[in-house]
Design a protein around this motif. Structure first.
Motif, mmCIF file in Angstrom:
data_model
loop_
_atom_site.group_PDB
_atom_site.id
_atom_site.type_symbol
_atom_site.label_atom_id
_atom_site.label_comp_id
_atom_site.label_asym_id
_atom_site.label_seq_id
_atom_site.Cartn_x
_atom_site.Cartn_y
_atom_site.Cartn_z
ATOM 1 N N PHE A 189 0.841 -1.195 0.000
ATOM 2 C CA PHE A 189 0.000 0.000 0.000
ATOM 3 C C PHE A 189 0.876 1.244 0.000
ATOM 4 C CE2 PHE A 189 -2.732 -3.169 2.082
ATOM 5 C CZ PHE A 189 -3.873 -3.057 1.298
ATOM 6 N N VAL A 190 0.415 2.259 -0.705
ATOM 7 C CA VAL A 190 1.099 3.547 -0.718
ATOM 8 C C VAL A 190 0.968 4.198 0.650
ATOM 9 C CG1 VAL A 190 1.063 5.871 -1.685
ATOM 10 C CG2 VAL A 190 0.785 3.903 -3.180
ATOM 11 N N ARG A 191 2.066 4.747 1.142
ATOM 12 C CA ARG A 191 2.035 5.489 2.412
ATOM 13 C C ARG A 191 1.948 6.982 2.073
ATOM 14 N NH1 ARG A 191 6.806 3.831 6.299
ATOM 15 N NH2 ARG A 191 5.400 4.681 7.870
ATOM 16 N N PRO A 192 0.768 7.569 2.187
ATOM 17 C CA PRO A 192 0.616 8.982 1.814
ATOM 18 C C PRO A 192 1.382 9.887 2.762
ATOM 19 C CG PRO A 192 -1.368 8.194 2.886
ATOM 20 C CD PRO A 192 -0.490 6.993 2.690
ATOM 21 N N GLU A 193 1.796 11.028 2.245
ATOM 22 C CA GLU A 193 2.533 12.008 3.040
ATOM 23 C C GLU A 193 1.956 13.408 2.927
ATOM 24 O OE1 GLU A 193 6.538 11.791 1.734
ATOM 25 O OE2 GLU A 193 6.801 9.671 2.237
ATOM 26 N N SER A 194 1.022 13.618 2.007
ATOM 27 C CA SER A 194 0.493 14.956 1.742
ATOM 28 C C SER A 194 1.664 15.881 1.429
ATOM 29 C CB SER A 194 -0.342 15.448 2.926
ATOM 30 O OG SER A 194 -1.030 16.626 2.615
ATOM 31 N N THR A 195 1.802 16.994 2.146
ATOM 32 C CA THR A 195 2.942 17.883 1.917
ATOM 33 C C THR A 195 4.055 17.654 2.932
ATOM 34 O OG1 THR A 195 1.896 19.593 3.283
ATOM 35 C CG2 THR A 195 1.510 19.693 0.903
#
Length: 678
Positions: A189-195
């Motif tokens: 799964f992709v680990r989101p980071e936003s900004t």
């Protein structure tokens, strides 16, 4: 600094300068909208736009306090602000200690940059603590925090479902990126980071915003459902989809604080909402539940790295236990601890760590204690802010939070909001709190005049405290630098026949033999010093140490010994002793390497030989930064002297007021008794 109380009514026809809420909203936008890894390259760690804006906020706060008119009778105890100044004092003291250590140039420069960062942290906290004195403007800022947090989480959700890091495609003129780009993954799964710069920083921001968004959604029933619940839904979904243990632990910490303060019907609705959300995520993202369970079971390299690092903490702390080695000087070149509290223990010492924990504890205590107030919404926001600080401080134990602008900026914003909540909850006399009454029958002075008046009255206290600081300056001037050398002892395979030499059957056996000799040398010389990963030995703060080791071409998580070489580092206070020690170690290792081969009857032409490189080691003098230390000692001395004069003046004047009040009450009672008898 324009407080909320002094805002002019709308439509007055005059220019209305921005108040603290507006300025903090701009800071919040800069903090979350601009990617965390973007900054002005020339300024290094202090180059983020939000940090630079926070420095301007600090100057604004100072200018406001210098020129603000305030009645002498108008005094409030500011526990959060007091603890912040205590922590700043500890950071300055650690800077002095670090400046008197022979640190590499990179570490010295980092300590300078981190002083700037600390000033920006102070600007955020102080403006938030002192600038928001009005209930409505306080709520406006909290609503904006919730909204920005919802947008921040939504960007992370887009990254999760698309697999694209849209932030990388955005170029901001004048700012350079220090990140690696792309997206990280875990369990497929992709680990989101936003900004954010990292998923852990992303998790920390979400955890701190969640309790505020959740409390406003529950308590502000007059607002629209979408405006109230959009941030909550986005943050909770983003936290679960972040595939990060820290985000889940942050949510648990928030709920531990909030749930006991909720009514039964709210708790019941929360349980049903949680179950429904879990079912939706289970079917929406197949396999997510198994990945989350797997994160908390079994072995994990990141967890193992953190626990394995505990063994070397004591060595770094022992070098300077009380005030550390300077904030920001424990770079990855030494060790990556992934724990901000261990970092603070090493960098600002036991005293500095206790001061930081005290700041967190005071902020949480002051807000949670004032949860039962006539104003239900303000009262409910006490546990919410307490939960935000708890979540942010808890997650500091899982990564180096002070190296990530968004996480540390949000944490100090929450600490400042705790102070603002304390001020709003105070019951102040309207006559003193209303600026319209200033100057009408009230003795008013500016901040500068109040300080100068205290110094005139308590000059002897200031001189005494300055005299106590003076010996520190004298000692600093006497601290010398150190002498350092580094060389290699290469193990060379023989050119001749190898018959009879069982130690050399393959090329890599020479590396194994070098490792064996290193172990034998350690056995004869126990209590070896701590070894940095890549930094020089003198950077640890040791002034009399010798290190002999097999260098690794790998990193902290994976070693790679591929060179038949022993590296020797020597730190002494005398250059002749350095050279003498170098010769002694070389002779010792040469003899240790030759002994087993002679005992085994290996032909001399078949023996593994040793050679020192370079043959004559160069000795370098590494100076300490005496001028920097003296400058900060001067700042500390002036700060301690002025603070001592102000505190003693207030205490003594308060004692006189109490005595005068008691005398007045005694005289009135005596007169009443006399009148009664007559």
């Amino acid at each position: 600094m324009k407080t909320s109380e002094a805002r002019r009514p709308a439509g007055s026809g005059t220019y209305q300068s921005p108040d603290a809420t507006t300025v903090l909203s701009i800071y919040l936008f800069l903090l979350l909208a601009i990617p965390s890894d973007r900054g002005i390259a020339a300024l290094g760690a202090a180059g983020s736009v939000s940090s630079l804006f926070a420095l301007v906020m600090l100057l604004w706060w100072v200018w406001h306090h210098i020129r603000q008119l305030r009645p002498n009778e108008f005094r409030r105890v500011q526990p959060v602000r007091i603890m912040m100044f205590v922590f700043i004092g500890c950071v300055l003291a650690s800077y002095v200690v670090g400046a008197l250590h022979a640190l590499p140039f990179v570490d010295g420069n980092s300590s300078n940059m981190n002083l700037i960062n600390m000033a920006s942290f102070a600007g955020v906290l102080l403006v938030t603590n002192d600038g928001i004195a009005d209930r409505e403007r306080f709520l406006v800022l909290l609503r904006r925090i919730a909204f920005f947090g919802g947008c921040y989480a939504t960007l992370g959700l887009i990254q999760f479902f698309t697999g694209l890091n849209i932030v990388d495609s955005v170029s901001i003129p004048g700012l350079s990126s220090g990140g690696s780009g792309g997206v990280d993954s875990r369990g497929g799964f992709v680990r989101p980071e936003s900004t954010a710069r990292h998923a852990l920083e992303y998790a920390a921001v979400l955890s701190m915003v969640l309790p505020i968004a959740l409390t406003l959604a529950i308590r502000e029933t007059k607002r629209s459902v979408i405006a109230r619940w959009f941030p909550v839904a986005a943050i909770l979904m983003a936290a679960f989809l972040s595939v990060t243990r820290s985000a889940l632990l942050g949510i648990v910490a928030v709920l531990v604080i909030l749930v006991p303060t909720w009514e039964k019907n709210v708790r019941r609705m929360a349980v049903w909402a949680g179950l429904a959300g879990s079912v939706v995520l289970y079917f929406l993202v197949p396999g997510l539940s198994g990945t989350i369970i797997g994160m908390f079971s079994g072995s994990d390299p990141s967890v193992d790295s953190r626990t394995d690092s505990f063994a070397v903490v004591g060595g770094y702390v022992e070098a300077s236990p009380f005030f550390g080695r300077g904030l920001g000087t424990m770079s990855p070149e030494y060790r990556i601890f992934d724990n901000q509290y261990i970092g603070l223990l090493i960098e600002v010492g036991i005293v500095g760590l206790l001061a930081f924990l005290g700041l967190i504890g005071v902020a949480m205590l002051t807000t949670f204690m004032r949860r039962r107030k006539p104003d239900p919404l303000i009262g409910a926001l006490g546990p919410a802010l307490c939960g935000a600080v708890l979540a942010g401080s808890l997650l500091c134990a899982f990564f180096d939070a002070f190296h990530f602008p968004q996480s540390v900026g949000m944490l100090f914003l929450m600490l400042g909001l705790c102070g603002a909540h304390w001020n709003i909850s105070q019951e102040v006399s309207p006559e003193l709190a209303d600026p319209a009454n200033h100057g009408h029958g009230t003795d008013e002075h500016t901040g500068l005049s109040r300080v100068s008046g205290a110094l005139r009255r308590r000059w002897y206290v200031a001189i005494l405290l300055l005299a106590l600081v003076a010996p520190a300056a004298q000692l600093a001037m006497k601290v010398p630098g150190v002498y350092y050398t580094k060389f290699n002892i290469d193990f060379q395979a023989p050119n001749g026949a190898t018959e009879g030499n069982a130690l050399r059957t393959e090329a890599f056996s020479t590396v194994h033999y070098a490792a064996l000799i290193q172990r034998m040398y350690e056995g004869k010389h126990p209590n070896a010093p701590i070894l940095p990963t890549r930094a020089p030995l003198y950077g640890t703060g040791l002034r009399d140490a010798v290190a002999v080791y097999l260098p690794s071409a790998g990193g902290q998580w994976q070693t790679n010994f591929n060179s038949p070489t022993l590296t020797v580092e020597i730190v002494k206070e005398n250059p002749e002793v350095v050279l003498t020690t170098a010769d002694s170690i070389t002779e010792d290792i040469t003899a240790t390497a030759k002994g087993p081969q002679d005992e085994s009857g290996v032909w001399k032409k078949s023996q593994i030989a040793t050679e020192r490189s370079p043959s004559t080691p160069s000795v370098t003098y590494v100076n300490v930064r005496t001028k920097y230390a003296l400058g900060v000692i001067g700042v500390l001395g002036v700060g301690v002297a002025v603070s001592g004069a102000i505190i003693s003046d207030r205490v003594l004047r308060q004692i006189r007021r109490i005595r005068a009040k008691r005398s007045t009450v005694g005289a009135v009672r005596l007169q009443e008794r006399t009148t009664t008898k007559n």
